[in-house]
Each structure stands twice: as structure tokens, then as C-alpha cells.
Design a protein around this motif. Structure first.
Motif, PDB file in Angstrom:
ATOM      1  N   VAL A 381      -4.240  -3.343 -12.009  1.00  0.00           N
ATOM      2  CA  VAL A 381      -4.850  -2.445 -11.024  1.00  0.00           C
ATOM      3  C   VAL A 381      -3.924  -2.237  -9.834  1.00  0.00           C
ATOM      4  CG1 VAL A 381      -6.792  -2.157  -9.449  1.00  0.00           C
ATOM      5  CG2 VAL A 381      -7.189  -2.984 -11.760  1.00  0.00           C
ATOM      6  N   ILE A 382      -3.233  -3.286  -9.397  1.00  0.00           N
ATOM      7  CA  ILE A 382      -2.279  -3.136  -8.290  1.00  0.00           C
ATOM      8  C   ILE A 382      -1.167  -2.165  -8.665  1.00  0.00           C
ATOM      9  CG2 ILE A 382      -0.500  -4.335  -6.963  1.00  0.00           C
ATOM     10  CD1 ILE A 382      -2.389  -6.727  -6.794  1.00  0.00           C
ATOM     11  N   VAL A 383      -0.672  -2.260  -9.905  1.00  0.00           N
ATOM     12  CA  VAL A 383       0.336  -1.306 -10.378  1.00  0.00           C
ATOM     13  C   VAL A 383      -0.224   0.108 -10.340  1.00  0.00           C
ATOM     14  CG1 VAL A 383       1.667  -0.557 -12.391  1.00  0.00           C
ATOM     15  CG2 VAL A 383       1.594  -2.978 -11.785  1.00  0.00           C
ATOM     16  N   ALA A 384      -1.475   0.258 -10.748  1.00  0.00           N
ATOM     17  CA  ALA A 384      -2.118   1.581 -10.734  1.00  0.00           C
ATOM     18  C   ALA A 384      -2.272   2.105  -9.304  1.00  0.00           C
ATOM     19  CB  ALA A 384      -3.481   1.501 -11.420  1.00  0.00           C
ATOM     20  N   ILE A 385      -2.565   1.209  -8.359  1.00  0.00           N
ATOM     21  CA  ILE A 385      -2.670   1.616  -6.948  1.00  0.00           C
ATOM     22  C   ILE A 385      -1.317   2.125  -6.451  1.00  0.00           C
ATOM     23  CG2 ILE A 385      -3.042   0.789  -4.587  1.00  0.00           C
ATOM     24  CD1 ILE A 385      -5.051  -1.237  -5.764  1.00  0.00           C
ATOM     25  N   GLN A 386      -0.267   1.358  -6.752  1.00  0.00           N
ATOM     26  CA  GLN A 386       1.067   1.748  -6.320  1.00  0.00           C
ATOM     27  C   GLN A 386       1.460   3.102  -6.911  1.00  0.00           C
ATOM     28  OE1 GLN A 386       3.017  -1.756  -7.845  1.00  0.00           O
ATOM     29  NE2 GLN A 386       3.059  -2.768  -5.829  1.00  0.00           N
ATOM     30  N   ASP A 387       1.135   3.299  -8.185  1.00  0.00           N
ATOM     31  CA  ASP A 387       1.455   4.559  -8.856  1.00  0.00           C
ATOM     32  C   ASP A 387       0.672   5.714  -8.227  1.00  0.00           C
ATOM     33  OD1 ASP A 387       2.694   6.052 -11.122  1.00  0.00           O
ATOM     34  OD2 ASP A 387       0.591   6.319 -11.708  1.00  0.00           O
ATOM     35  N   ALA A 388      -0.596   5.468  -7.907  1.00  0.00           N
ATOM     36  CA  ALA A 388      -1.423   6.510  -7.291  1.00  0.00           C
ATOM     37  C   ALA A 388      -0.868   6.905  -5.925  1.00  0.00           C
ATOM     38  CB  ALA A 388      -2.867   6.038  -7.167  1.00  0.00           C
ATOM     39  N   ALA A 397      -6.333   5.809  -5.129  1.00  0.00           N
ATOM     40  CA  ALA A 397      -5.701   4.546  -4.723  1.00  0.00           C
ATOM     41  C   ALA A 397      -6.670   3.676  -3.942  1.00  0.00           C
ATOM     42  CB  ALA A 397      -4.450   4.831  -3.886  1.00  0.00           C
ATOM     43  N   ILE A 398      -7.405   4.269  -2.988  1.00  0.00           N
ATOM     44  CA  ILE A 398      -8.301   3.436  -2.181  1.00  0.00           C
ATOM     45  C   ILE A 398      -9.532   3.012  -2.987  1.00  0.00           C
ATOM     46  CG2 ILE A 398      -7.455   4.424  -0.029  1.00  0.00           C
ATOM     47  CD1 ILE A 398     -10.042   6.017   0.196  1.00  0.00           C
ATOM     48  N   GLU A 399      -9.954   3.834  -3.937  1.00  0.00           N
ATOM     49  CA  GLU A 399     -11.077   3.432  -4.783  1.00  0.00           C
ATOM     50  C   GLU A 399     -10.681   2.261  -5.685  1.00  0.00           C
ATOM     51  OE1 GLU A 399     -13.184   6.577  -6.754  1.00  0.00           O
ATOM     52  OE2 GLU A 399     -13.206   7.859  -4.968  1.00  0.00           O
ATOM     53  N   LEU A 400      -9.447   2.291  -6.196  1.00  0.00           N
ATOM     54  CA  LEU A 400      -8.952   1.147  -6.968  1.00  0.00           C
ATOM     55  C   LEU A 400      -8.829  -0.087  -6.077  1.00  0.00           C
ATOM     56  CD1 LEU A 400      -6.139   2.848  -9.095  1.00  0.00           C
ATOM     57  CD2 LEU A 400      -8.340   1.987  -9.941  1.00  0.00           C
ATOM     58  N   ALA A 401      -8.350   0.115  -4.866  1.00  0.00           N
ATOM     59  CA  ALA A 401      -8.209  -1.013  -3.940  1.00  0.00           C
ATOM     60  C   ALA A 401      -9.558  -1.652  -3.658  1.00  0.00           C
ATOM     61  CB  ALA A 401      -7.559  -0.540  -2.639  1.00  0.00           C
ATOM     62  N   ASP A 402     -10.594  -0.850  -3.554  1.00  0.00           N
ATOM     63  CA  ASP A 402     -11.931  -1.375  -3.268  1.00  0.00           C
ATOM     64  C   ASP A 402     -12.428  -2.294  -4.378  1.00  0.00           C
ATOM     65  OD1 ASP A 402     -12.101  -0.196  -0.811  1.00  0.00           O
ATOM     66  OD2 ASP A 402     -13.417   1.446  -1.437  1.00  0.00           O
ATOM     67  N   ILE A 403     -12.006  -2.053  -5.598  1.00  0.00           N
ATOM     68  CA  ILE A 403     -12.421  -2.927  -6.708  1.00  0.00           C
ATOM     69  C   ILE A 403     -11.903  -4.338  -6.476  1.00  0.00           C
ATOM     70  CG2 ILE A 403     -12.189  -3.368  -9.189  1.00  0.00           C
ATOM     71  CD1 ILE A 403     -11.982  -0.319  -9.573  1.00  0.00           C
ATOM     72  N   ILE A 404     -10.631  -4.449  -6.099  1.00  0.00           N
ATOM     73  CA  ILE A 404     -10.054  -5.773  -5.839  1.00  0.00           C
ATOM     74  C   ILE A 404     -10.643  -6.378  -4.565  1.00  0.00           C
ATOM     75  CG2 ILE A 404      -7.916  -7.019  -5.294  1.00  0.00           C
ATOM     76  CD1 ILE A 404      -6.433  -5.029  -7.084  1.00  0.00           C
ATOM     77  N   LEU A 405     -10.797  -5.572  -3.533  1.00  0.00           N
ATOM     78  CA  LEU A 405     -11.296  -6.095  -2.260  1.00  0.00           C
ATOM     79  C   LEU A 405     -12.752  -6.525  -2.344  1.00  0.00           C
ATOM     80  CD1 LEU A 405      -9.599  -3.564   0.201  1.00  0.00           C
ATOM     81  CD2 LEU A 405      -8.943  -5.943  -0.235  1.00  0.00           C
ATOM     82  N   ALA A 406     -13.498  -5.980  -3.298  1.00  0.00           N
ATOM     83  CA  ALA A 406     -14.880  -6.427  -3.488  1.00  0.00           C
ATOM     84  C   ALA A 406     -14.927  -7.869  -3.974  1.00  0.00           C
ATOM     85  CB  ALA A 406     -15.590  -5.515  -4.492  1.00  0.00           C
ATOM     86  N   ILE A 407     -13.859  -8.304  -4.630  1.00  0.00           N
ATOM     87  CA  ILE A 407     -13.777  -9.677  -5.137  1.00  0.00           C
ATOM     88  C   ILE A 407     -12.991 -10.562  -4.180  1.00  0.00           C
ATOM     89  CG2 ILE A 407     -12.985 -11.115  -7.078  1.00  0.00           C
ATOM     90  CD1 ILE A 407     -13.091  -8.503  -8.771  1.00  0.00           C
ATOM     91  N   GLU A 408     -11.913 -10.022  -3.658  1.00  0.00           N
ATOM     92  CA  GLU A 408     -11.002 -10.784  -2.801  1.00  0.00           C
ATOM     93  C   GLU A 408     -10.770  -9.974  -1.520  1.00  0.00           C
ATOM     94  OE1 GLU A 408      -6.563 -12.857  -3.172  1.00  0.00           O
ATOM     95  OE2 GLU A 408      -7.535 -12.003  -4.950  1.00  0.00           O
ATOM     96  N   SER A 409     -11.682 -10.122  -0.582  1.00  0.00           N
ATOM     97  CA  SER A 409     -11.706  -9.237   0.582  1.00  0.00           C
ATOM     98  C   SER A 409     -10.492  -9.383   1.496  1.00  0.00           C
ATOM     99  CB  SER A 409     -12.977  -9.474   1.397  1.00  0.00           C
ATOM    100  OG  SER A 409     -13.016 -10.817   1.871  1.00  0.00           O
ATOM    101  N   ASN A 410      -9.770 -10.494   1.432  1.00  0.00           N
ATOM    102  CA  ASN A 410      -8.625 -10.724   2.308  1.00  0.00           C
ATOM    103  C   ASN A 410      -7.285 -10.590   1.601  1.00  0.00           C
ATOM    104  OD1 ASN A 410      -9.998 -11.225   4.789  1.00  0.00           O
ATOM    105  ND2 ASN A 410     -10.594 -13.236   4.008  1.00  0.00           N
ATOM    106  N   HIS A 411      -7.258  -9.893   0.474  1.00  0.00           N
ATOM    107  CA  HIS A 411      -6.003  -9.698  -0.253  1.00  0.00           C
ATOM    108  C   HIS A 411      -5.076  -8.836   0.606  1.00  0.00           C
ATOM    109  CE1 HIS A 411      -3.084  -8.700  -3.309  1.00  0.00           C
ATOM    110  NE2 HIS A 411      -3.711  -9.453  -4.209  1.00  0.00           N
ATOM    111  N   LYS A 412      -4.055  -9.444   1.209  1.00  0.00           N
ATOM    112  CA  LYS A 412      -3.235  -8.783   2.223  1.00  0.00           C
ATOM    113  C   LYS A 412      -2.536  -7.543   1.687  1.00  0.00           C
ATOM    114  CE  LYS A 412       0.335  -9.705   5.684  1.00  0.00           C
ATOM    115  NZ  LYS A 412       1.232 -10.734   6.288  1.00  0.00           N
TER     116      LYS A 412
END
Length: 448
Positions: A381-388, A397-412
Motif C-alpha cells: 500500500v505504501i508503494v501504491a501511495i508513492q505511485d499515486a 493517495a490520501i485514501e490509501l494513507a487513511d487505510i494504514i493510519l486507521a491501524i497505525e495512527s502515528n506512522h510518520k
């Protein structure tokens, strides 16, 4: 350090924006800049010689004043103390008569924040009582409303980031000059829907109406055919459903108010923001288009809802026809058509969009975990965010980021990617409110 990082991300976002192929008819921050530079120049307009004046560009909001037989009647007081002091000097350039009456078009802070400056002459202060009651315990939400208002209006942004506040220059409290608001409560609160008063030789018709607020006054001078509209009209798409939140703004009633405004056959309309309308034919044309455009969006939204479309589907299909969208005074520089549609949907239908999947949805974190697993895990997913982001597909990109942040809210790293995506979206946003919210939220992500 955080500001430097935001600037770096902004440069990266700008590079991505510039590197891509140009899109025909793209509207972005450049149109907001152009609008902000022309829609409210600093000027004092003599509407009726030696009698009625309109003051624009000296604050976020406008003010007007009428010279009576022995005193001045002031319509709104600008947004802050220092700006009201400038207004006081402007009035003194045209008359030595004291301000003995103040009329608030409505209760928004930017229209009454300078009132304290005029208290040396002990004026009567007239305002309208709300035509609808405020929801109980609204004050319990003060903190979240304050936060969202700060984001919407860009209070913590630099001038470069904010550009303007859409329908006026930035409020005095954002200028870092120690400015403050000096509110004064009204001494006369009108509860009748219509009051006719003679104030120092001038006849006023004061009508309580619904529109951008529930406590609006239309102020009509029949002798001079001058109408003070407050925020029921200003020269762009109105903030019918503000992203900061708040009670539903009754759009059907707002349309009724615009019909009432048309019924005056005014020669001059002096709005609380942007330029005055001059000339009876021009007033009729502009207000008719303004009314018809809002009524079209309202009716089409209700029609689409009645067809069983979801809120997202309605927002996708209801568009403003080109004949109105091309008009300079209906540009989406403050509110937007999409937010209007979403506001109407929730105002009439509530939160449920008829899809039973939404009755008891999975908790956000659980939904994100399952989605992430199907997508091949966090790294994919991070690769997909970077590509987006490289493709300037910032919303994805931000919708993909929200998927990760919903689990790990402090992922820098993901927070920085989301901030970069928000900045790209800010650069493509015509609404000042939307632009501010993107930038403000990006700053918050980087400050955590």
C-alpha cells in the motif's frame, strides 16, 4: 522545523503538479488568487450622494453607513478593533456627525467584531432574534467547532498559504498585529418579522429572514431603493453547507429570501462581502441568476435523493449548468456545489443513505486490517501511495494513507505522504475554505 518540512512538501507537490501534462479547463488556486485580487478592492463607494456609503476591502467583511439628520447609522462594524478604527476615520472624512445607531445584518463575528470602537457615542445597537432556535447544548461542542473553524478559515496559516478568506481579505485577528475583536451585545433585539422605523430622518424597513444564518436582517431604504443583504448574497457560490459544521442551513428558506430580495426591485444591493450591485437591471439579473442557480441545485438534489441515490452518487450527478457556472459571481471560491448537495442530503435524510451495508458497518480499524490484507500488506500500500503521488492522483493517495493510519495512527512516513497529498489537493482547490482545511490538516499531521 515543521514549517520547513511543510514548505519542502509543498515544493515537491508543486513539482509533481508542474511536471504533469496540462489539463484543459483546469481550475485551481490560480483562479482563487485572481478572484481574491479583484473581488473586494479597498474602496469607499458613495451610493447616494452625501447620504449612503459602502466600505469594502478594509476588512474581511464590508460595512455601510447612512448619514442622517443629526447622526450616522452604521450597518455592521467590520471584523476587529483596528479595522473599525479605520472605519471610524473613513466616516469622519465624510461627516462630523456621531454614530448613534448600529444595525447588525447578522451575528457572525466578522460583522460585529469592531463594535466596541463606536461605544463612545452610546449608540443603539439593533439586531434580529433568531427565527429558529439553536440546538440544545450546542456549547458542548465548542472545542470541535473552534478547531474546525480554525482549519476552515486558515487562522494558523501564513498569508501565502491562505491567500485570502475567499469572500474577503483575512480577518484582523490573523494578521499578527495584536488585533482583537471587541464585541458589543445588541440593545434592541427585533422579534417581529418586519419592522418599519424612522431613524434620524431616514426610513428603514427591517425584515428578519433565513439564509446563511437564522438571525439575518434585510435592511431596506425605500426612499433610496437601497438594500443591505448581509450574507444572503455575495459575489460567489455561498457557504450553504460549511465544512466546519453547524446547524442545517435551510436552503428552501434561503431561496425564499432571495425571492424577497428580488421583490424590492432595488437599485442598489450592498452585500456583507464583495462588490456592491449597482443599477436596477443589473441587480435583477444577478439576483435572478443567483436564486435560479441555488434553486436548481436544491431541486435536482431532492430529485436525485428521491430516486434512491446514495449521498456520494447524488454529489456526483448534480452539477451546476454551464450557463450559471461560468458567471463570475457564482464561482466556487467560498462554498461549493458538492458541499451544498451533501448538506441538503444530510439535512433531509440524516446519516443513512439507504444501503443496509451501512446499518452496522465494521469498525474502521477492523475494516482497514481486512482491506490491507487483501491489498498485499502495508508495504504494498505504501508503494501504491508513492505511485499515486507521482501521478498526482492525490485523492487516491490520501485514501490509501487513511487505510494504514486507521491501524497505525502515528506512522510518520504515511502521515508525511498524506500531508503531501493534501497540499497537492490544496493547490487544485478553488474554495478558500477547502484550501485552508487541506493546508491546516497537513500542518497538523506534521506537528504530531
Amino acid at each position: 522545523m515543521k514549517y520547513a518540512l511543510l514548505c519542502t512538501l509543498a515544493i515537491m507537490a508543486s513539482s509533481l503538479f508542474a511536471a504533469s501534462e496540462p489539463i484543459k479547463n483546469t481550475v485551481d488556486e490560480q483562479s482563487l488568487k485572481a478572484f481574491s485580487s479583484t473581488a473586494y478592492p479597498k474602496q469607499v463607494t458613495e451610493i447616494i450622494p452625501n447620504k449612503v456609503y459602502h466600505v469594502m476591502g478594509y476588512a474581511h467583511s464590508n460595512a455601510s453607513f447612512i448619514i442622517g439628520d443629526t447622526s450616522v447609522i452604521l450597518i455592521d462594524t467590520l471584523d476587529s478593533e483596528s479595522r473599525a478604527m479605520t472605519l471610524k476615520k473613513i466616516i469622519a472624512e465624510h461627516t462630523n456627525k456621531p454614530v448613534k445607531t448600529i444595525i447588525y445584518t447578522h451575528g457572525h463575528p466578522d460583522h460585529r467584531g469592531g463594535a466596541g470602537v463606536f461605544m463612545d457615542t452610546a449608540p443603539e445597537i439593533i439586531a434580529a432574534a433568531p427565527l429558529k432556535p439553536v440546538l440544545g447544548k450546542m456549547n458542548a461542542l465548542k472545542e470541535v467547532f473552534d478547531l474546525r473553524s480554525i482549519r476552515q478559515h486558515g487562522y494558523q496559516l501564513s498569508d501565502e498559504e491562505a491567500l485570502s478568506q475567499g469572500i474577503g481579505i483575512r480577518e484582523g485577528i490573523t494578521t499578527k498585529q495584536g488585533d482583537k475583536q471587541v464585541f458589543v451585545a445588541p440593545t434592541t433585539v427585533l422579534t417581529e418579522r418586519k419592522v418599519v422605523r424612522e431613524i434620524d430622518g431616514v426610513t428603514f424597513e427591517l425584515s428578519g429572514v433565513l439564509g446563511e444564518t437564522d438571525d439575518h436582517l434585510l435592511i431596506w431604504l425605500p426612499t433610496y431603493k437601497v438594500l443591505f443583504s448581509g450574507d444572503n448574497y455575495y459575489g460567489c457560490w455561498p457557504n450553504i453547507s460549511p465544512i466546519r459544521g453547524g446547524q442545517y442551513r435551510d436552503i428552501s428558506a434561503w431561496i425564499d429570501t432571495l425571492e424577497k430580495m428580488l421583490s424590492y426591485n432595488a437599485k442598489y444591493v450592498l452585500p456583507g462581502h464583495t462588490r456592491p450591485l449597482m443599477g436596477e437591471s443589473n441587480v435583477k439579473e444577478v439576483l435572478t441568476n443567483y436564486h435560479d442557480a441555488i434553486e436548481f441545485v436544491f431541486n435536482e438534489t431532492l430529485k436525485s435523493i428521491n430516486q434512491g441515490l446514495s449521498i456520494d452518487q447524488v454529489a456526483e450527478v448534480v452539477k451546476l449548468p454551464e450557463k450559471w457556472a461560468k458567471l463570475p459571481y457564482l464561482g466556487e471560491y467560498y462554498g461549493t456545489v458538492e458541499w451544498t448537495v451533501r448538506g441538503i442530503f444530510t439535512g433531509y435524510m440524516g446519516w443513512f443513505d439507504e444501503n443496509p451495508t451501512k446499518l452496522h458497518p465494521l469498525p474502521a480499524k477492523e475494516h482497514a486490517k481486512k482491506t490491507l490484507a487483501l491489498m498485499g500488506g502495508k508495504k504494498a500500500v505504501i508503494v501504491a501511495i508513492q505511485d499515486a503521488l507521482k501521478k498526482r492522483d492525490a485523492q487516491w493517495a490520501i485514501e490509501l494513507a487513511d487505510i494504514i493510519l486507521a491501524i497505525e495512527s502515528n506512522h510518520k512516513a504515511v502521515k508525511q505522504y498524506k500531508a503531501q497529498g493534501l497540499i497537492i489537493l490544496a493547490q487544485k482547490e478553488t474554495s478558500a475554505n477547502g484550501r485552508h482545511y487541506y493546508f491546516a490538516y497537513a500542518k497538523e499531521l506534521l506537528a504530531d
